[in-house]
Design a protein around this motif. Structure first.
Motif, PDB file in Angstrom:
ATOM      1  N   ILE B 155      -2.450   3.527  -6.741  1.00  0.00           N
ATOM      2  CA  ILE B 155      -2.464   3.715  -8.120  1.00  0.00           C
ATOM      3  C   ILE B 155      -3.511   3.080  -8.748  1.00  0.00           C
ATOM      4  O   ILE B 155      -4.144   3.367  -9.544  1.00  0.00           O
ATOM      5  CB  ILE B 155      -1.076   2.925  -8.473  1.00  0.00           C
ATOM      6  CG1 ILE B 155       0.336   3.796  -8.064  1.00  0.00           C
ATOM      7  CG2 ILE B 155      -0.980   2.871 -10.059  1.00  0.00           C
ATOM      8  CD1 ILE B 155       1.301   3.320  -8.223  1.00  0.00           C
ATOM      9  N   LEU B 156      -3.670   1.860  -8.232  1.00  0.00           N
ATOM     10  CA  LEU B 156      -5.070   0.847  -8.892  1.00  0.00           C
ATOM     11  C   LEU B 156      -6.257   1.563  -8.557  1.00  0.00           C
ATOM     12  O   LEU B 156      -6.998   1.851  -9.693  1.00  0.00           O
ATOM     13  CB  LEU B 156      -5.055  -0.347  -7.927  1.00  0.00           C
ATOM     14  CG  LEU B 156      -6.062  -1.188  -8.179  1.00  0.00           C
ATOM     15  CD1 LEU B 156      -6.176  -1.787  -9.681  1.00  0.00           C
ATOM     16  CD2 LEU B 156      -6.507  -2.284  -7.300  1.00  0.00           C
ATOM     17  N   ILE B 157      -6.460   2.241  -7.351  1.00  0.00           N
ATOM     18  CA  ILE B 157      -7.984   2.896  -7.385  1.00  0.00           C
ATOM     19  C   ILE B 157      -8.096   4.101  -7.909  1.00  0.00           C
ATOM     20  O   ILE B 157      -8.861   4.436  -8.633  1.00  0.00           O
ATOM     21  CB  ILE B 157      -8.009   3.301  -5.930  1.00  0.00           C
ATOM     22  CG1 ILE B 157      -8.231   1.715  -4.953  1.00  0.00           C
ATOM     23  CG2 ILE B 157      -9.240   3.957  -5.720  1.00  0.00           C
ATOM     24  CD1 ILE B 157      -8.411   1.823  -3.714  1.00  0.00           C
ATOM     25  N   ILE B 197      -4.121   9.125 -12.916  1.00  0.00           N
ATOM     26  CA  ILE B 197      -3.083   7.922 -12.603  1.00  0.00           C
ATOM     27  C   ILE B 197      -1.842   8.700 -11.827  1.00  0.00           C
ATOM     28  O   ILE B 197      -1.301   8.211 -10.900  1.00  0.00           O
ATOM     29  CB  ILE B 197      -2.472   7.184 -13.800  1.00  0.00           C
ATOM     30  CG1 ILE B 197      -3.862   6.540 -14.525  1.00  0.00           C
ATOM     31  CG2 ILE B 197      -1.448   6.487 -13.744  1.00  0.00           C
ATOM     32  CD1 ILE B 197      -3.281   5.970 -15.949  1.00  0.00           C
ATOM     33  N   MET B 198      -1.519   9.877 -12.222  1.00  0.00           N
ATOM     34  CA  MET B 198      -0.304  10.431 -11.931  1.00  0.00           C
ATOM     35  C   MET B 198      -0.789  11.049 -10.404  1.00  0.00           C
ATOM     36  O   MET B 198       0.334  10.930  -9.482  1.00  0.00           O
ATOM     37  CB  MET B 198       0.007  11.933 -12.534  1.00  0.00           C
ATOM     38  CG  MET B 198       0.630  11.604 -13.923  1.00  0.00           C
ATOM     39  SD  MET B 198       2.009  10.338 -13.648  1.00  0.00           S
ATOM     40  CE  MET B 198       3.137  11.213 -12.729  1.00  0.00           C
ATOM     41  N   ALA B 199      -1.952  11.406 -10.328  1.00  0.00           N
ATOM     42  CA  ALA B 199      -2.260  11.717  -8.860  1.00  0.00           C
ATOM     43  C   ALA B 199      -2.107  10.722  -7.849  1.00  0.00           C
ATOM     44  O   ALA B 199      -1.476  10.570  -6.746  1.00  0.00           O
ATOM     45  CB  ALA B 199      -3.633  12.286  -8.609  1.00  0.00           C
ATOM     46  N   GLY B 200      -2.318   9.343  -8.433  1.00  0.00           N
ATOM     47  CA  GLY B 200      -2.360   8.015  -7.684  1.00  0.00           C
ATOM     48  C   GLY B 200      -0.738   7.736  -7.421  1.00  0.00           C
ATOM     49  O   GLY B 200      -0.430   7.392  -6.315  1.00  0.00           O
ATOM     50  N   VAL B 201       0.048   8.162  -8.247  1.00  0.00           N
ATOM     51  CA  VAL B 201       1.384   7.882  -8.390  1.00  0.00           C
ATOM     52  C   VAL B 201       1.999   8.801  -7.161  1.00  0.00           C
ATOM     53  O   VAL B 201       2.874   8.172  -6.468  1.00  0.00           O
ATOM     54  CB  VAL B 201       2.256   8.159  -9.709  1.00  0.00           C
ATOM     55  CG1 VAL B 201       3.629   8.347  -9.447  1.00  0.00           C
ATOM     56  CG2 VAL B 201       1.494   6.843 -10.430  1.00  0.00           C
ATOM     57  N   ARG B 202       1.564  10.052  -7.108  1.00  0.00           N
ATOM     58  CA  ARG B 202       2.055  10.899  -6.160  1.00  0.00           C
ATOM     59  C   ARG B 202       1.889  10.294  -4.715  1.00  0.00           C
ATOM     60  O   ARG B 202       2.585  10.296  -3.769  1.00  0.00           O
ATOM     61  CB  ARG B 202       1.650  12.209  -6.245  1.00  0.00           C
ATOM     62  CG  ARG B 202       2.162  13.230  -5.541  1.00  0.00           C
ATOM     63  CD  ARG B 202       2.075  14.609  -6.193  1.00  0.00           C
ATOM     64  NE  ARG B 202       0.855  15.057  -6.531  1.00  0.00           N
ATOM     65  CZ  ARG B 202      -0.306  15.324  -5.667  1.00  0.00           C
ATOM     66  NH1 ARG B 202       0.127  15.807  -4.570  1.00  0.00           N
ATOM     67  NH2 ARG B 202      -1.397  15.824  -6.296  1.00  0.00           N
ATOM     68  N   LEU B 203       0.736   9.800  -4.578  1.00  0.00           N
ATOM     69  CA  LEU B 203       0.173   9.510  -3.197  1.00  0.00           C
ATOM     70  C   LEU B 203       1.042   8.012  -3.094  1.00  0.00           C
ATOM     71  O   LEU B 203       1.504   7.884  -1.788  1.00  0.00           O
ATOM     72  CB  LEU B 203      -1.276   8.855  -3.202  1.00  0.00           C
ATOM     73  CG  LEU B 203      -2.357   9.887  -3.160  1.00  0.00           C
ATOM     74  CD1 LEU B 203      -3.489   9.345  -3.363  1.00  0.00           C
ATOM     75  CD2 LEU B 203      -1.698  10.726  -1.794  1.00  0.00           C
ATOM     76  N   ALA B 204       1.143   7.277  -4.112  1.00  0.00           N
ATOM     77  CA  ALA B 204       2.159   6.066  -3.801  1.00  0.00           C
ATOM     78  C   ALA B 204       3.409   6.147  -3.431  1.00  0.00           C
ATOM     79  O   ALA B 204       3.954   5.255  -2.852  1.00  0.00           O
ATOM     80  CB  ALA B 204       1.746   5.044  -5.007  1.00  0.00           C
ATOM     81  N   VAL B 205       3.934   7.091  -3.942  1.00  0.00           N
ATOM     82  CA  VAL B 205       5.688   7.383  -3.733  1.00  0.00           C
ATOM     83  C   VAL B 205       5.586   7.580  -2.240  1.00  0.00           C
ATOM     84  O   VAL B 205       6.610   6.985  -1.581  1.00  0.00           O
ATOM     85  CB  VAL B 205       5.984   8.687  -4.367  1.00  0.00           C
ATOM     86  CG1 VAL B 205       7.290   9.221  -3.938  1.00  0.00           C
ATOM     87  CG2 VAL B 205       6.121   8.187  -5.852  1.00  0.00           C
ATOM     88  N   GLY B 206       4.839   8.414  -1.570  1.00  0.00           N
ATOM     89  CA  GLY B 206       4.889   8.715  -0.160  1.00  0.00           C
ATOM     90  C   GLY B 206       4.736   7.395   0.556  1.00  0.00           C
ATOM     91  O   GLY B 206       5.512   6.923   1.418  1.00  0.00           O
ATOM     92  N   ARG B 207       3.581   6.622   0.144  1.00  0.00           N
ATOM     93  CA  ARG B 207       3.375   5.558   0.941  1.00  0.00           C
ATOM     94  C   ARG B 207       4.419   4.251   0.838  1.00  0.00           C
ATOM     95  O   ARG B 207       4.763   3.685   1.625  1.00  0.00           O
ATOM     96  CB  ARG B 207       2.011   4.874   0.367  1.00  0.00           C
ATOM     97  CG  ARG B 207       0.839   5.929   1.132  1.00  0.00           C
ATOM     98  CD  ARG B 207      -0.487   5.266   0.305  1.00  0.00           C
ATOM     99  NE  ARG B 207      -0.448   3.969   0.733  1.00  0.00           N
ATOM    100  CZ  ARG B 207      -1.571   3.577   1.343  1.00  0.00           C
ATOM    101  NH1 ARG B 207      -2.537   4.271   1.851  1.00  0.00           N
ATOM    102  NH2 ARG B 207      -1.594   2.161   1.632  1.00  0.00           N
TER     103      ARG B 207
END
Lengths: 275, 276
Positions: B155-157, B197-207
């Motif tokens: 999310i941050l990056i 941000i939303m693309a980051g959120v999608r990665l973050a959910v899985g992680r």
């Protein structure tokens, strides 16, 4: 644009070369370095005051690092981990690319396999670790299986979608010039899908690293992950940071290496897909 | 073309309008269903012959699932897991977007924070879990912290790189119309960075989900991951499969939900960045 003497004189009179006020944004590198140094100093000062069981400090970690390296224990465990990692990742890459090519090229293969691929890809692989340990025991086999399962899906999915995006015009022309199925694969599909495959490899390298650490932490017998568990249960926090730093460096090194490989092997396209 | 009057007749004559041959590849779902059925049947037959401690079979998994649902244990542990996931993920969302906006907007903040962020992001976060367990114990808080660490960095990056990608002219137009820094941030920068941000959120959910499972596997007290460890130690393979399937469904559900949210909230741009 040459300036005449008068303009030159006017310029010196204006004195444009006065020193600019010092601005922090002109020295970002300095700021970065000082941020790191400040952090390390604070850690050292603060860390020395706290109970060493819970928080170590930089010089103690450096000591522990020298000590572990001198005893050879660290190298042995790291080598063991790396061997398992290489075997598992190698198998994942070979099988992932093979199945991806198969599923991308033949619809029958796609429909036969995609229920399992999607189902397994959606399941967080860490959840499979206890099951894999049950099946394969606590030795190298189970760890290889974990690395393999962590690494195969990014490669497979990316290869699959890479093959799917190969324009059918290219394949048709190849066929029209009498290329056999094997030549179509090696001379058209594989090169066209290579940038996707490499993007998959890059994801796989990172995932497999996480896979092996988790598996080794869970079995806690050999390898880097086992060292992490051993030192943390012994409250040897200074030693604990040594494998952590090693793993961070390894992660960076691997991703840099794959990126360099990607630039060499597939310089014609820099696409990638976020999975 | 005058001849077109006769085209239909000609086609009829030549029998060009024959039905396309029935091809297996035109019925993907049939093949899929057959593949899954054969697999399940083979599993059932083979699984019944093997030692039930090692390999179970589909009907046994179904029975175990009903039993776990009936006793309410599955739901209870699922809620415990989801509570920690929500807390950890919420914290990483707030802090990740906040710090990301700051790092993208101010070069000073970026230079001061970047070395630490990159260092921590490069470290496989799993490796830090034993230390975190030492610091935070085995309870709810350690799970939240681990989930936070797993989900925070994507999310941050992504937020920071989204903010840096906002075109300077948009900010300047905003400034020219006397927008304050707060308005620039809320009305120009944030909406423009939202797809990232939303693309980051999608990665973050899985992680975050992976973080949750890892934390629960190692603390092994509550939650779905703890059930896995427990049933693994008891050799109750059927129940393990139930938990694994639930986690798989949870993963799919969460990813679908984020994708839906992504389409709704950031439909003006479909860019994304792979940071994994």
């Amino acid at each position: 644009m040459a300036l005449n003497a008068l303009e030159q004189e006017a310029l010196t009179a204006l004195d444009l070369s006065r020193p600019r006020p010092l601005r922090l944004t002109d020295h970002l590198g300095l700021l970065r370095a000082s941020s790191v140094v400040l952090f390390l100093i604070l850690w050292e000062v603060f860390g020395r005051r706290v109970n060493p069981l819970f928080l170590s400090y930089p010089t103690a970690i450096a000591n522990a690092c020298a000590q572990l390296l001198a005893s050879g224990e660290f190298q042995r465990q790291a080598l063991g981990s790396l061997q398992v990692y290489a075997v598992g990742l190698g198998a994942a890459l070979v099988l992932g690319i093979f199945l991806g090519l198969l599923m991308g090229r033949y619809r029958l293969a796609e429909y036969l396999l995609d229920p399992y691929v999607y189902a397994l890809d959606a399941t967080p692989r860490v959840a499979l670790i206890p099951l894999l340990l049950l099946w394969f025991g606590l030795g190298a086999q189970a760890k290889i299986a974990v690395v393999f399962l962590s690494g195969i899906f990014p490669v497979l999915m990316n290869t699959f979608s890479g093959v799917r995006t190969v324009s059918s015009g290219l394949v048709d022309i190849g066929k029209a010039y009498g290329a056999g199925e094997r030549q179509v694969f090696t001379k058209i599909i594989l090169p066209a899908a290579l940038p996707f495959i490499m993007a998959g490899v890059r994801l796989a390298v990172g995932r497999a690293l996480i896979g092996i650490i988790t598996a080794e932490m869970f079995t806690a017998v050999t390898g880097m992950g086992a060292l992490l568990i051993r030192y943390s249960s012994a409250f040897a926090t200074d030693k604990f940071f040594v494998p952590v730093i090693f793993l961070a460096l390894l992660g960076v090194l691997l991703s840099v290496a794959v990126e360099a490989l990607q630039k060499r092997l597939a310089p014609w396209k820099e696409t990638e897909r976020a999975l | 073309m005058a001849a077109s009057l006769n085209n239909d007749d000609i086609i009829e004559e030549l029998k060009l309008r024959r039905e396309p041959a029935w091809s297996l590849s035109d019925h993907p779902n049939l093949i899929r269903a057959a593949s899954v059925t054969v697999f399940l049947a083979l599993w059932e037959i083979y699984g019944r012959r093997t030692d039930p401690l090692l390999l179970t079979y589909p009907t046994a998994v179904l029975r175990a699932a009903l039993q776990l649902i009936w006793s309410g244990e599955l739901l209870r542990q699922l809620l415990v897991s989801l509570a920690s996931l929500a807390a950890g993920f919420g914290a990483s969302l707030v802090l990740g977007v906040g710090l990301g906006l700051m790092m993208g907007r101010s070069r000073l903040a970026e230079a001061a924070l970047e070395p630490h962020v990159n260092g921590l992001y490069a470290t496989p976060q799993v490796a830090l879990t034993p230390l975190l367990m030492m610091w935070f114990g085995l309870g709810f808080s350690v799970k939240v912290v681990i989930i936070f660490l797993f989900a925070f960095f994507p999310i941050l990056i992504n937020t920071a790189s989204g903010v840096k990608n906002v075109s300077a002219s948009m900010v300047e137009v905003g400034r020219a119309y006397m927008a304050s820094e707060r308005q620039v941030l809320l009305k120009v920068v944030f909406p423009a960075a939202l797809p990232f941000i939303m693309a980051g959120v999608r990665l973050a959910v899985g992680r975050g989900l992976v973080g949750m499972i890892v934390a629960e596997l190692f603390t092994a007290i509550t939650g779905l991951g703890a059930m896995l460890t427990l049933y693994g130690n008891l050799f109750e393979t059927a129940k393990m499969f139930v938990v694994i399937i639930v986690l798989g469904l949870l993963g799919v559900g969460l990813i679908q939900a984020t994708q839906w949210l992504e389409r709704r909230m950031a439909r003006w741009k479909e860019t994304e960045r792979a940071t994994q």
